[in-house]
Design a protein around this motif. Structure first.
Motif, PDB file in Angstrom:
ATOM      1  N   ILE A   1       4.260  -0.993  22.540  1.00 17.17           N
ATOM      2  CA  ILE A   1       5.391  -0.494  23.335  1.00 17.17           C
ATOM      3  C   ILE A   1       6.560  -0.130  22.427  1.00 17.17           C
ATOM      4  CG2 ILE A   1       7.080  -1.118  25.090  1.00 17.17           C
ATOM      5  CD1 ILE A   1       4.974  -2.867  26.394  1.00 17.17           C
ATOM      6  N   GLY A   2       6.870  -1.001  21.459  1.00 17.56           N
ATOM      7  CA  GLY A   2       7.961  -0.708  20.536  1.00 17.56           C
ATOM      8  C   GLY A   2       7.713   0.552  19.738  1.00 17.56           C
ATOM      9  N   ALA A   3       6.460   0.795  19.340  1.00 15.99           N
ATOM     10  CA  ALA A   3       6.134   2.011  18.592  1.00 15.99           C
ATOM     11  C   ALA A   3       6.346   3.257  19.433  1.00 15.99           C
ATOM     12  CB  ALA A   3       4.694   1.929  18.094  1.00 15.99           C
ATOM     13  N   LEU A   4       5.916   3.195  20.695  1.00 14.36           N
ATOM     14  CA  LEU A   4       6.096   4.350  21.578  1.00 14.36           C
ATOM     15  C   LEU A   4       7.571   4.641  21.810  1.00 14.36           C
ATOM     16  CD1 LEU A   4       3.286   3.638  24.195  1.00 14.36           C
ATOM     17  CD2 LEU A   4       3.255   5.333  22.351  1.00 14.36           C
ATOM     18  N   VAL A   5       8.356   3.606  22.033  1.00 12.47           N
ATOM     19  CA  VAL A   5       9.794   3.809  22.255  1.00 12.47           C
ATOM     20  C   VAL A   5      10.453   4.361  21.006  1.00 12.47           C
ATOM     21  CG1 VAL A   5      11.959   2.656  22.840  1.00 12.47           C
ATOM     22  CG2 VAL A   5       9.858   2.004  24.013  1.00 12.47           C
ATOM     23  N   PHE A   6      10.076   3.836  19.834  1.00 15.04           N
ATOM     24  CA  PHE A   6      10.671   4.313  18.586  1.00 15.04           C
ATOM     25  C   PHE A   6      10.364   5.788  18.366  1.00 15.04           C
ATOM     26  CE2 PHE A   6      10.598   5.175  14.060  1.00 15.04           C
ATOM     27  CZ  PHE A   6      11.767   4.584  13.610  1.00 15.04           C
ATOM     28  N   SER A   7       9.124   6.202  18.644  1.00 15.45           N
ATOM     29  CA  SER A   7       8.742   7.599  18.409  1.00 15.45           C
ATOM     30  C   SER A   7       9.484   8.567  19.329  1.00 15.45           C
ATOM     31  CB  SER A   7       7.228   7.755  18.611  1.00 15.45           C
ATOM     32  OG  SER A   7       6.503   6.949  17.702  1.00 15.45           O
TER      33      SER A   7
ATOM     34  N   SER B   1      10.276  -9.167  20.297  1.00 14.59           N
ATOM     35  CA  SER B   1      11.290  -8.690  19.354  1.00 14.59           C
ATOM     36  C   SER B   1      11.012  -7.258  18.920  1.00 14.59           C
ATOM     37  CB  SER B   1      11.326  -9.601  18.127  1.00 14.59           C
ATOM     38  OG  SER B   1      11.753 -10.912  18.470  1.00 14.59           O
ATOM     39  N   SER B   2       9.741  -6.888  18.806  1.00 14.98           N
ATOM     40  CA  SER B   2       9.400  -5.520  18.433  1.00 14.98           C
ATOM     41  C   SER B   2       9.867  -4.519  19.480  1.00 14.98           C
ATOM     42  CB  SER B   2       7.882  -5.398  18.246  1.00 14.98           C
ATOM     43  OG  SER B   2       7.441  -6.214  17.179  1.00 14.98           O
ATOM     44  N   ILE B   3       9.919  -4.962  20.729  1.00 15.96           N
ATOM     45  CA  ILE B   3      10.422  -4.095  21.797  1.00 15.96           C
ATOM     46  C   ILE B   3      11.945  -4.121  21.829  1.00 15.96           C
ATOM     47  CG2 ILE B   3      10.408  -3.660  24.264  1.00 15.96           C
ATOM     48  CD1 ILE B   3       7.685  -5.041  24.398  1.00 15.96           C
ATOM     49  N   SER B   4      12.512  -5.324  21.728  1.00 18.09           N
ATOM     50  CA  SER B   4      13.958  -5.474  21.864  1.00 18.09           C
ATOM     51  C   SER B   4      14.722  -4.737  20.783  1.00 18.09           C
ATOM     52  CB  SER B   4      14.312  -6.969  21.822  1.00 18.09           C
ATOM     53  OG  SER B   4      15.699  -7.171  21.739  1.00 18.09           O
ATOM     54  N   SER B   5      14.233  -4.754  19.536  1.00 21.43           N
ATOM     55  CA  SER B   5      14.997  -4.145  18.452  1.00 21.43           C
ATOM     56  C   SER B   5      15.114  -2.642  18.603  1.00 21.43           C
ATOM     57  CB  SER B   5      14.337  -4.482  17.111  1.00 21.43           C
ATOM     58  OG  SER B   5      13.043  -3.921  17.032  1.00 21.43           O
ATOM     59  N   VAL B   6      14.201  -2.022  19.379  1.00 18.56           N
ATOM     60  CA  VAL B   6      14.269  -0.576  19.613  1.00 18.56           C
ATOM     61  C   VAL B   6      14.963  -0.255  20.923  1.00 18.56           C
ATOM     62  CG1 VAL B   6      12.906   1.527  19.820  1.00 18.56           C
ATOM     63  CG2 VAL B   6      12.138  -0.289  18.303  1.00 18.56           C
TER      64      VAL B   6
ATOM     65  N   PRO C   1       0.831  -1.210   0.000  1.00 17.62           N
ATOM     66  CA  PRO C   1       0.000   0.000   0.000  1.00 17.62           C
ATOM     67  C   PRO C   1       0.863   1.258   0.000  1.00 17.62           C
ATOM     68  CG  PRO C   1      -0.728  -1.567   1.675  1.00 17.62           C
ATOM     69  CD  PRO C   1       0.584  -2.071   1.170  1.00 17.62           C
ATOM     70  N   GLY C   2       0.326   2.332  -0.532  1.00 18.89           N
ATOM     71  CA  GLY C   2       1.056   3.590  -0.588  1.00 18.89           C
ATOM     72  C   GLY C   2       1.001   4.355   0.716  1.00 18.89           C
ATOM     73  N   THR C   3       1.438   3.732   1.781  1.00 19.04           N
ATOM     74  CA  THR C   3       1.462   4.320   3.116  1.00 19.04           C
ATOM     75  C   THR C   3       2.867   4.182   3.690  1.00 19.04           C
ATOM     76  OG1 THR C   3       0.808   2.231   4.168  1.00 19.04           O
ATOM     77  CG2 THR C   3      -0.963   3.718   3.473  1.00 19.04           C
ATOM     78  N   PRO C   4       3.191   4.903   4.766  1.00 20.15           N
ATOM     79  CA  PRO C   4       4.514   4.726   5.383  1.00 20.15           C
ATOM     80  C   PRO C   4       4.782   3.278   5.788  1.00 20.15           C
ATOM     81  CG  PRO C   4       3.488   6.716   6.208  1.00 20.15           C
ATOM     82  CD  PRO C   4       2.452   6.028   5.382  1.00 20.15           C
TER      83      PRO C   4
ATOM     84  N   SER D   1      14.262  10.841  10.019  1.00 25.64           N
ATOM     85  CA  SER D   1      14.168  12.185   9.433  1.00 25.64           C
ATOM     86  C   SER D   1      12.808  12.438   8.794  1.00 25.64           C
ATOM     87  CB  SER D   1      15.267  12.376   8.378  1.00 25.64           C
ATOM     88  OG  SER D   1      15.112  11.427   7.326  1.00 25.64           O
ATOM     89  N   ALA D   2      12.140  11.378   8.318  1.00 23.54           N
ATOM     90  CA  ALA D   2      10.821  11.537   7.704  1.00 23.54           C
ATOM     91  C   ALA D   2       9.712  11.601   8.739  1.00 23.54           C
ATOM     92  CB  ALA D   2      10.544  10.392   6.729  1.00 23.54           C
ATOM     93  N   GLY D   3      10.048  11.450   9.981  1.00 26.90           N
ATOM     94  CA  GLY D   3       9.029  11.504  11.027  1.00 26.90           C
ATOM     95  C   GLY D   3       8.047  10.352  10.952  1.00 26.90           C
ATOM     96  N   VAL D   4       8.539   9.165  10.571  1.00 28.17           N
ATOM     97  CA  VAL D   4       7.662   7.993  10.478  1.00 28.17           C
ATOM     98  C   VAL D   4       7.154   7.619  11.867  1.00 28.17           C
ATOM     99  CG1 VAL D   4       7.580   5.539   9.900  1.00 28.17           C
ATOM    100  CG2 VAL D   4       8.791   7.131   8.410  1.00 28.17           C
ATOM    101  N   ARG D   5       5.863   7.354  11.953  1.00 22.65           N
ATOM    102  CA  ARG D   5       5.296   6.949  13.232  1.00 22.65           C
ATOM    103  C   ARG D   5       5.821   5.583  13.640  1.00 22.65           C
ATOM    104  NH1 ARG D   5      -1.027   7.343  13.036  1.00 22.65           N
ATOM    105  NH2 ARG D   5      -0.656   6.715  15.212  1.00 22.65           N
ATOM    106  N   GLY D   6       5.889   5.386  14.942  1.00 25.39           N
ATOM    107  CA  GLY D   6       6.418   4.126  15.448  1.00 25.39           C
ATOM    108  C   GLY D   6       5.611   2.914  15.015  1.00 25.39           C
ATOM    109  N   PHE D   7       4.279   3.058  14.934  1.00 23.94           N
ATOM    110  CA  PHE D   7       3.446   1.931  14.527  1.00 23.94           C
ATOM    111  C   PHE D   7       3.775   1.513  13.094  1.00 23.94           C
ATOM    112  CE2 PHE D   7       0.738   3.160  18.114  1.00 23.94           C
ATOM    113  CZ  PHE D   7       0.419   1.907  18.627  1.00 23.94           C
ATOM    114  N   ALA D   8       3.967   2.494  12.208  1.00 29.36           N
ATOM    115  CA  ALA D   8       4.297   2.170  10.828  1.00 29.36           C
ATOM    116  C   ALA D   8       5.623   1.425  10.739  1.00 29.36           C
ATOM    117  CB  ALA D   8       4.345   3.439   9.980  1.00 29.36           C
ATOM    118  N   ASP D   9       6.606   1.861  11.512  1.00 27.84           N
ATOM    119  CA  ASP D   9       7.907   1.195  11.493  1.00 27.84           C
ATOM    120  C   ASP D   9       7.823  -0.213  12.048  1.00 27.84           C
ATOM    121  OD1 ASP D   9      11.078   1.672  11.402  1.00 27.84           O
ATOM    122  OD2 ASP D   9      10.562   0.580  13.244  1.00 27.84           O
ATOM    123  N   ARG D  10       7.163  -0.371  13.189  1.00 26.20           N
ATOM    124  CA  ARG D  10       7.100  -1.687  13.826  1.00 26.20           C
ATOM    125  C   ARG D  10       6.302  -2.689  12.989  1.00 26.20           C
ATOM    126  NH1 ARG D  10      10.983  -2.721  16.367  1.00 26.20           N
ATOM    127  NH2 ARG D  10      11.705  -1.289  14.760  1.00 26.20           N
TER     128      ARG D  10
END
Length: 521
Positions: A502-508, A419-424, A279-282, A360-369
């Motif tokens: 949790i991983g998304a919040l830490v990443f952000s 793993s989603s928490i550990s990698s961040v 999909p054309g999303t982050p 730098s693109a300000g990607v949200r943590g949920f999108a990254d995780r």
């Protein structure tokens, strides 16, 4: 016009044998394989002449349903262009109704349809040995062939309308992978059943259901006559299915004749790989980039290859000490589920300095995780879907299947969540891109070992109740096996959702620390 289209169809079939040498060789090899498969299928049907009518009915309905469904899925999997696309005839000014009928008639002139016709004739002959009139068998095969042809025409039309701009090798691969995930477990299950001249009880209900569906109704008509069953329902379903498919085909022809195909550009011909599928999303962009890494980077590929090897090595000491093979067969699959979920525990470090694009693109943590978990889900789910039925067929007790599914779902989901928490939270240095995956950089401190151990041990601890109920199910407690299934699904899904959150919040909130880590390794 009908005669012209039929001649055109025959010319296209003959023209497939022309061209460069490689194309001709591939076409001839494909034809030979199809002929061999058809001959093997006809011989298998002939061997059922002495079987009971119930067995013949089960094989006919199951096999016929699979063939009919294949005509619907083939356009999606192959992703080929339809040489008789209705839009090609728009310049002739043909009316939609006669054109739809002519193209549907031309659909019968194809090699796959001829192969199915040969199988159908063999089925009708064998049903004749069971006392079924030849006219009944002939009508059944004609209805089945018409259903196959119309399904293929409808699905090709839908593909040309909605998938043309998004079609790619990756999309076809996803469809093929989906079919593999469905076909292999079903084949393993059917092969493990004990037929002994009669239909296993596990299949009787499935055969009855398929006999009342569009894909199996036409094939079930002779069996209903031979077994003195209800013939009216399969006949009505088969005829209603043909009418519905015919009306849908006519509607699609009208739409195609009034739809202008967007011309392709050189960029579309080249394709963007997984970026054309995602999909054309982050999150979609991150998933596409991660898929490219997982399928091309040697560091990822080595990790994936090591998982089944490590799981297989766990059975060696058990076999040496005399543990029964039926019990040992249950061990590797849960280990594979655990290791597959553990693989992305340091995926952020594998990005090296490329992680700056996310920050730098300000990607949200949920999108990254979520995006980073897509590759391992596309790899792990099919692997487990195939490995679990194989293990159960070796074990021999399919009543334990719910417990096995629950254990694997719990281990896989909890490991992915942790793993989603550990990698961040605790990334550690890995070999840089392009280097040998077996070359590990020097590490300072024990954060790497701690992260690996915590993800692995934490997953086992969180899944302890599920493992206990599965153990009771192995001892013969059916209620414990069902409890392990539901508890495993809930545990895996719950920990995965919490871990991603949790991983998304830490990443952000840790962009600076992540960049500092990326620049220091």
């Amino acid at each position: 016009m009908a005669a012209h289209v039929l001649r055109l169809r025959l010319a296209l079939l003959v023209g497939a044998l022309r061209g460069d040498r490689r194309h001709v060789v591939r076409t001839v090899v494909g034809l030979l394989l199809l002929i061999a498969a058809t001959a093997a299928g006809c011989w298998a049907v002939v061997t059922l002449g002495d079987s009971d009518a119930d067995v013949m009915q089960a094989v006919t309905v199951l096999g016929g349903s699979a063939l009919t469904l294949g005509f619907a899925l083939a356009p999606l999997v192959a992703g080929v262009e339809d040489p008789l696309d209705p839009r090609r005839f728009a310049v002739l000014g043909a009316s939609p109704t006669p054109l739809a009928g002519i193209l549907a008639l031309a659909g019968f002139v194809s090699v796959p349809v001829l192969a199915v016709a040969a199988l159908g004739i063999t089925v009708a002959v064998v049903w004749g040995e069971h006392g079924v009139a030849g006219a009944v068998g002939g009508i059944s095969i004609l209805l089945a062939l018409a259903t196959c042809v119309l399904l293929a025409r409808v699905c090709m039309a839908l593909t040309s309308l909605f998938l043309r701009e998004r079609r790619s090798r990756e999309l076809s691969g996803l469809f093929a992978l989906t079919i593999l995930v469905v076909v292999v477990p079903v084949g393993v299950f059917l092969a493990s059943l004990d037929w002994r001249g009669s239909v296993p009880t596990q299949l009787s209900a499935a055969v009855d259901v398929l006999a009342l569906t569009p894909v199996g109704a036409a094939w079930a008509i002779p069996g209903a006559v031979a077994t003195a069953g209800d013939v009216a329902l399969p006949v009505l379903v088969a005829i209603a299915s043909l009418i519905g498919l015919g009306m849908l085909w006519l509607l699609l022809v009208r739409v195609l004749l009034t739809t202008t195909e967007r011309p392709r550009t050189s960029r579309e011909r080249g394709g963007l790989g997984w970026f054309t599928v995602a999909p054309g999303t982050p999150g979609g962009a991150i998933a596409a980039r991660s898929l490219m890494y997982w399928l091309r980077d040697r560091r990822y590929l080595v990790n994936v290859v090591v998982v089944p090897i490590t799981a297989a090595l766990t059975i060696v000491p058990l076999l040496i000490v005399g543990v029964p093979v039926q019990t040992v067969a249950l061990i590797p699959v849960p280990f594979m589920a655990l290791f597959l979920g553990w693989l992305p525990h340091n995926d952020l470090a594998y990005d090296s300095t490329a992680v700056w694009m996310h920050v730098s693109a300000g990607v949200r943590g949920f999108a990254d995780r979520i995006g980073r978990l897509v590759p391992i889900l596309l790899i792990g789910v099919p692997v487990l879907a195939i490995a679990i039925p194989v293990a159960m067929s070796i074990h021999g007790r399919w009543a334990l299947l719910p417990a096995m599914v629950g254990v694997c779902a719990a281990l896989f989901g909890t490991a992915l969540g942790l793993s989603s928490i550990s990698s961040v939270v605790a990334p550690y240095a890995v070999s840089p891109p392009g280097e040998s995956p077996f070359q590990q950089p020097q590490r300072y401190g024990s954060s790497g070992a701690s992260a690996q151990a915590l993800v692995m041990l934490g997953s086992v601890v969180l899944c302890a109740p599920v493992l206990w109920w599965a153990w009771l199910g192995l001892g013969g407690d059916a209620e414990a096996a069902d409890l392990a299934f539901w508890a495993g699904i809930g545990t895996g899904a719950g920990v995965l959702i919490v871990g991603i959150t949790i991983g998304a919040l830490v990443f952000s909130r840790s962009g600076g620390r992540i960049m500092e880590f990326a620049e220091s390794v």
